[in-house]
Design a protein around this motif. Structure first.
Motif, PDB file in Angstrom:
ATOM      1  N   SER A 170       0.826  -1.209   0.000  1.00 21.56           N
ATOM      2  CA  SER A 170       0.000   0.000   0.000  1.00 21.56           C
ATOM      3  C   SER A 170       0.860   1.259   0.000  1.00 21.56           C
ATOM      4  N   LYS A 171       1.974   1.216   0.715  1.00 23.52           N
ATOM      5  CA  LYS A 171       2.860   2.387   0.759  1.00 23.52           C
ATOM      6  C   LYS A 171       3.525   2.625  -0.583  1.00 23.52           C
ATOM      7  N   PHE A 172       3.942   1.539  -1.249  1.00 25.26           N
ATOM      8  CA  PHE A 172       4.552   1.693  -2.572  1.00 25.26           C
ATOM      9  C   PHE A 172       3.545   2.262  -3.560  1.00 25.26           C
ATOM     10  N   GLU A 173       2.318   1.790  -3.501  1.00 26.00           N
ATOM     11  CA  GLU A 173       1.317   2.252  -4.455  1.00 26.00           C
ATOM     12  C   GLU A 173       0.884   3.686  -4.182  1.00 26.00           C
ATOM     13  N   SER A 174       0.786   4.054  -2.910  1.00 26.43           N
ATOM     14  CA  SER A 174       0.369   5.416  -2.585  1.00 26.43           C
ATOM     15  C   SER A 174       1.495   6.419  -2.795  1.00 26.43           C
ATOM     16  N   ALA A 175       2.751   5.940  -2.725  1.00 24.37           N
ATOM     17  CA  ALA A 175       3.900   6.852  -2.862  1.00 24.37           C
ATOM     18  C   ALA A 175       4.375   6.984  -4.286  1.00 24.37           C
ATOM     19  N   LYS A 176       3.662   6.352  -5.218  1.00 26.49           N
ATOM     20  CA  LYS A 176       4.110   6.404  -6.607  1.00 26.49           C
ATOM     21  C   LYS A 176       4.135   7.838  -7.121  1.00 26.49           C
ATOM     22  N   SER A 177       5.261   8.196  -7.723  1.00 26.07           N
ATOM     23  CA  SER A 177       5.441   9.561  -8.211  1.00 26.07           C
ATOM     24  C   SER A 177       4.644   9.780  -9.490  1.00 26.07           C
ATOM     25  N   THR A 178       3.859  10.830  -9.522  1.00 21.35           N
ATOM     26  CA  THR A 178       3.102  11.167 -10.727  1.00 21.35           C
ATOM     27  C   THR A 178       3.701  12.377 -11.446  1.00 21.35           C
ATOM     28  N   GLU A 179       4.382  13.216 -10.722  1.00 19.09           N
ATOM     29  CA  GLU A 179       5.006  14.394 -11.306  1.00 19.09           C
ATOM     30  C   GLU A 179       6.523  14.255 -11.256  1.00 19.09           C
ATOM     31  N   PRO A 180       7.179  14.137 -12.414  1.00 24.86           N
ATOM     32  CA  PRO A 180       8.637  14.052 -12.411  1.00 24.86           C
ATOM     33  C   PRO A 180       9.245  15.256 -11.715  1.00 24.86           C
ATOM     34  N   ARG A 181      10.272  15.009 -10.921  1.00 22.26           N
ATOM     35  CA  ARG A 181      10.927  16.084 -10.170  1.00 22.26           C
ATOM     36  C   ARG A 181      12.376  16.209 -10.585  1.00 22.26           C
ATOM     37  N   SER A 182      12.866  17.430 -10.531  1.00 25.92           N
ATOM     38  CA  SER A 182      14.287  17.674 -10.742  1.00 25.92           C
ATOM     39  C   SER A 182      14.921  17.988  -9.394  1.00 25.92           C
ATOM     40  N   TYR A 183      16.221  17.781  -9.289  1.00 27.52           N
ATOM     41  CA  TYR A 183      16.913  17.958  -8.022  1.00 27.52           C
ATOM     42  C   TYR A 183      18.186  18.759  -8.251  1.00 27.52           C
ATOM     43  N   GLN A 184      18.608  19.479  -7.237  1.00 27.52           N
ATOM     44  CA  GLN A 184      19.855  20.226  -7.317  1.00 27.52           C
ATOM     45  C   GLN A 184      21.030  19.252  -7.322  1.00 27.52           C
ATOM     46  N   PHE A 248      17.118  12.457 -14.048  1.00 26.55           N
ATOM     47  CA  PHE A 248      17.933  12.047 -15.191  1.00 26.55           C
ATOM     48  C   PHE A 248      17.254  12.361 -16.521  1.00 26.55           C
ATOM     49  N   SER A 249      16.418  13.360 -16.536  1.00 26.30           N
ATOM     50  CA  SER A 249      15.871  13.813 -17.811  1.00 26.30           C
ATOM     51  C   SER A 249      16.966  14.541 -18.593  1.00 26.30           C
ATOM     52  N   PRO A 250      16.880  14.602 -19.921  1.00 28.45           N
ATOM     53  CA  PRO A 250      17.947  15.232 -20.715  1.00 28.45           C
ATOM     54  C   PRO A 250      18.238  16.674 -20.316  1.00 28.45           C
ATOM     55  N   SER A 251      17.231  17.391 -19.822  1.00 30.33           N
ATOM     56  CA  SER A 251      17.427  18.797 -19.466  1.00 30.33           C
ATOM     57  C   SER A 251      17.722  19.010 -17.982  1.00 30.33           C
ATOM     58  N   ALA A 252      17.791  17.932 -17.210  1.00 33.23           N
ATOM     59  CA  ALA A 252      18.049  18.069 -15.779  1.00 33.23           C
ATOM     60  C   ALA A 252      19.441  18.631 -15.535  1.00 33.23           C
ATOM     61  N   PRO A 253      19.615  19.470 -14.518  1.00 34.82           N
ATOM     62  CA  PRO A 253      20.935  20.048 -14.241  1.00 34.82           C
ATOM     63  C   PRO A 253      22.013  18.995 -14.041  1.00 34.82           C
ATOM     64  N   LEU A 254      21.669  17.868 -13.425  1.00 29.84           N
ATOM     65  CA  LEU A 254      22.654  16.811 -13.204  1.00 29.84           C
ATOM     66  C   LEU A 254      23.174  16.260 -14.525  1.00 29.84           C
ATOM     67  N   VAL A 255      22.286  16.034 -15.471  1.00 30.81           N
ATOM     68  CA  VAL A 255      22.682  15.467 -16.767  1.00 30.81           C
ATOM     69  C   VAL A 255      23.422  16.487 -17.610  1.00 30.81           C
ATOM     70  N   CYS A 256      22.981  17.735 -17.569  1.00 29.90           N
ATOM     71  CA  CYS A 256      23.615  18.777 -18.386  1.00 29.90           C
ATOM     72  C   CYS A 256      25.077  19.011 -18.008  1.00 29.90           C
ATOM     73  N   ARG A 257      25.441  18.671 -16.787  1.00 32.83           N
ATOM     74  CA  ARG A 257      26.821  18.867 -16.332  1.00 32.83           C
ATOM     75  C   ARG A 257      27.669  17.595 -16.468  1.00 32.83           C
ATOM     76  N   TRP A 258      27.282  16.682 -17.352  1.00 31.38           N
ATOM     77  CA  TRP A 258      27.994  15.400 -17.462  1.00 31.38           C
ATOM     78  C   TRP A 258      29.498  15.556 -17.739  1.00 31.38           C
ATOM     79  N   PRO A 259      29.968  16.545 -18.524  1.00 30.53           N
ATOM     80  CA  PRO A 259      31.428  16.658 -18.699  1.00 30.53           C
ATOM     81  C   PRO A 259      32.150  16.938 -17.372  1.00 30.53           C
ATOM     82  N   LEU A 260      31.507  17.702 -16.486  1.00 37.81           N
ATOM     83  CA  LEU A 260      32.109  17.985 -15.180  1.00 37.81           C
ATOM     84  C   LEU A 260      32.224  16.713 -14.358  1.00 37.81           C
ATOM     85  N   TRP A 261      31.201  15.862 -14.404  1.00 38.02           N
ATOM     86  CA  TRP A 261      31.253  14.623 -13.621  1.00 38.02           C
ATOM     87  C   TRP A 261      32.301  13.660 -14.171  1.00 38.02           C
TER      88      TRP A 261
END
Length: 391
Positions: A170-184, A248-261
């Motif tokens: 029940s927790k997995f089903e209720s916690a399912k993400s519906t809106e993709p989120r970006s992170y710093q 990990f969307s193509p426009s996410a800040p984490l992905v856009c900085r791949w050369p730095l990583w």
């Protein structure tokens, strides 16, 4: 090759690339400067076949792989687990994992390893008695598992998570993400580092960083068990929060900085390589006590692991945009390549023992023979219906 709805192109390509790294990793182990062979029980050797030709560059390559690639493989293995359970149901999922993981492990851990390790027996004992070899394999060497250790451990992780899912459905089903989120990116990296540090460093201090244990073919690196299970669980969480359209969307800040990583990945592994002998010298001379010496080393190690995983994931997310026929085939057959490559590795290394080539030359020959040989066999095997169904 058309991509099914449950597959993600860049993950498939990353997984297959890591499979090639596994083949290359095993191909290098006969030629590292620290390689040693124990004729009494070759299971205690650093590798089942050891050559007199050595090159420190292969030490650097092998150690780089060892820092991160199994953690990343377990993370990738967890990405679609929840989706698979929800699509199939828990019972069908467990049954599928049994056929896809546990049975191939038994075959790979027994028949394929019997084929693979025969050169080691000849090197250790100087004769070729088949019955004596089989007896030695199971009794003296205690059933060497080789690369399939990853498969049985992954099977256990899947079963454990299936029970977790049933208990918390029940927790997995209720916690399912519906809106993709970006992170710093800074927050993600700090959290990933602390996560890796907490799962690895206490156990490395307690058990030692290289300790293995197990019974028969059920062998695993006990000091990294928490790290690998933690990364597997991290993969299940990433898959549940729609990672492909969020962090990990193509426009996410984490992905856009791949050369730095990529740069940080190289910098931190270089720092780890340079720091190791320097810290060892400081400890031996009494300038630095053992505990802070290891703490510094393990901190750099976990940073290197963290940035390597992030670098490879973001790079493949940024660059793997179109299908390529050869890479599609490699992705389709990666699992069979993983299962089949080890006999090619050991027999090629054995055949090259007296060849007048450098360590790097022998490594390249072994890599090509193992990679192309296992890939070549995988293609017709995959067309067999009962194999295609499960592998």
């Amino acid at each position: 090759m058309q991509q099914t709805p449950s597959r993600t192109l860049w993950i498939d390509y990353l997984r297959s690339f890591l499979t090639v790294l596994v083949v290359a990793h095993h191909s290098s182990l006969a030629y590292t400067t620290f390689a040693s062979f124990d004729k009494v029980a070759y299971i205690r050797s650093t590798h089942p076949v050891v050559d007199t030709q050595r090159w420190i560059g292969l030490d650097i390559f092998e150690n780089f792989n060892d820092v991160f690639f199994m953690s990343l493989m377990f993370l990738i293995a967890g990405l679609f687990v929840i989706r698979s359970i929800q699509r199939k149901g828990t019972g069908a999922f467990v049954r599928d994992r049994f056929y896809r993981l546990f049975l191939p492990f038994l075959i790979g851990g027994t028949l394929l390893n019997l084929v693979a390790h025969y050169p080691s027996y000849v090197l250790a004992h100087g004769h070729m008695g088949a019955l004596a070899y089989v007896e030695d394999f199971f009794i003296v060497e205690q059933w060497p598992v080789g690369p399939p250790w990853f498969i049985w451990v992954l099977f256990v992780f899947n079963i454990i998570f299936a029970f977790i899912y049933m208990a918390c459905r029940s927790k997995f089903e209720s916690a399912k993400s519906t809106e993709p989120r970006s992170y710093q990116p800074a927050i993600l990296i700090i959290c990933a580092f602390l996560f890796t540090f907490a799962l690895y460093v206490p156990f490395a201090f307690w058990l030692g960083p290289y300790k293995w244990t197990g019974f028969g073919p059920f062998d695993f690196q006990v000091s990294r068990a928490a790290l690998y299970f933690g990364y597997f669980l991290l993969g299940t969480w990433l898959g549940h929060v729609n990672f492909n359209e969020g962090m990990f969307s193509p426009s996410a800040p984490l992905v856009c900085r791949w050369p730095l990583w990529i740069f940080m990945c190289g910098l931190l592994y270089t720092s780890l390589t340079v720091a190791s002998p320097y810290l060892t010298t400081l400890v031996k001379t009494g300038t630095l006590s053992e505990f802070p010496g290891y703490l510094i080393y393990f901190t750099i190690y976990t940073l290197s692991c963290t940035f390597s995983c992030i670098a490879f994931m973001t790079t493949f997310r940024a660059l793997a945009k179109r299908h390529h026929r050869a890479w599609d085939s490699l992705s389709e057959h990666a699992y069979l390549i993983y299962l089949l490559h080890y006999p090619f590795v050991l027999w090629t290394q054995y055949a090259l023992l007296d060849a007048p080539f450098s360590a790097f030359g022998k490594f390249l020959i072994t890599l090509l023979a193992a990679f192309l040989g296992s890939w070549g066999i995988s293609i017709p095997l995959k067309k067999i219906k009962w194999i295609e169904k499960y592998i």
